[in-house]
Design a protein around this motif. Structure first.
Motif, short mmCIF file in Angstrom:
data_model
loop_
_atom_site.label_atom_id
_atom_site.label_comp_id
_atom_site.label_asym_id
_atom_site.label_seq_id
_atom_site.Cartn_x
_atom_site.Cartn_y
_atom_site.Cartn_z
N PHE A 1 48.02 32.67 42.46
CA PHE A 1 47.83 32.49 43.31
C PHE A 1 48.66 30.95 43.84
O PHE A 1 49.18 31.10 45.03
N ASP A 2 49.23 30.20 42.96
CA ASP A 2 49.89 29.32 43.60
C ASP A 2 51.37 29.60 43.95
O ASP A 2 52.29 29.12 44.70
N LYS A 3 51.62 30.87 42.89
CA LYS A 3 52.97 31.14 43.46
C LYS A 3 53.04 31.42 44.73
O LYS A 3 53.88 31.66 45.17
N PHE A 4 52.24 32.14 44.67
CA PHE A 4 51.95 34.17 46.22
C PHE A 4 52.27 32.78 47.10
O PHE A 4 52.70 33.02 48.41
N VAL B 1 45.30 34.18 37.77
CA VAL B 1 44.34 32.85 38.71
C VAL B 1 45.99 31.40 39.06
O VAL B 1 46.18 31.98 40.23
N ASP B 2 46.43 31.62 38.30
CA ASP B 2 47.47 30.84 38.32
C ASP B 2 48.47 31.76 39.62
O ASP B 2 49.46 30.95 39.77
N GLU C 1 48.42 41.73 47.58
CA GLU C 1 49.02 42.88 46.56
C GLU C 1 48.38 41.58 45.40
O GLU C 1 48.06 41.86 44.28
N THR C 2 48.79 40.07 45.74
CA THR C 2 48.69 39.24 45.26
C THR C 2 46.79 38.59 44.33
O THR C 2 46.38 39.51 43.37
N ILE C 3 46.14 38.52 45.73
CA ILE C 3 44.39 38.76 45.68
C ILE C 3 43.92 39.74 44.73
O ILE C 3 43.19 39.94 44.16
N LEU C 4 44.50 41.13 45.07
CA LEU C 4 44.05 42.16 44.10
C LEU C 4 45.08 42.32 42.81
O LEU C 4 43.64 42.51 41.99
N LYS C 5 45.95 41.87 42.09
CA LYS C 5 46.25 41.86 40.94
C LYS C 5 44.96 40.77 40.17
O LYS C 5 44.52 40.79 39.60
N ILE C 6 44.98 39.07 41.53
CA ILE C 6 44.03 38.74 40.47
C ILE C 6 43.27 38.91 40.31
O ILE C 6 41.47 38.71 39.21
#
Length: 54
Positions: A29-32, A26-27, A14-19
């Motif tokens: 990803f750090d939260k992920f 892109v930030d 989900e995170t990568i798809l949203k990015i």
């Protein structure tokens, strides 16, 4: 690993798809990564490393 892997994999996808879709910066990803580690990612990494060192 079996108990936590599905949730972590879903979070990652989900995170990568949203990015990629531009719905998150892109930030995000750090939260992920922080969330992934807190919800069992470090445990899974340790487990995998133990299995591979046998």
């Amino acid at each position: 690993m079996k108990l936590k892997w599905a949730n972590l994999q879903k979070l990652e996808e989900e995170t990568i798809l949203k990015i990629i879709m531009g719905q998150a910066p892109v930030d995000e990803f750090d939260k992920f990564v922080d969330t992934w580690k807190r919800t069992g990612g470090d445990e899974i990494t340790e487990e995998v490393n133990q299995m591979s060192s046998r």
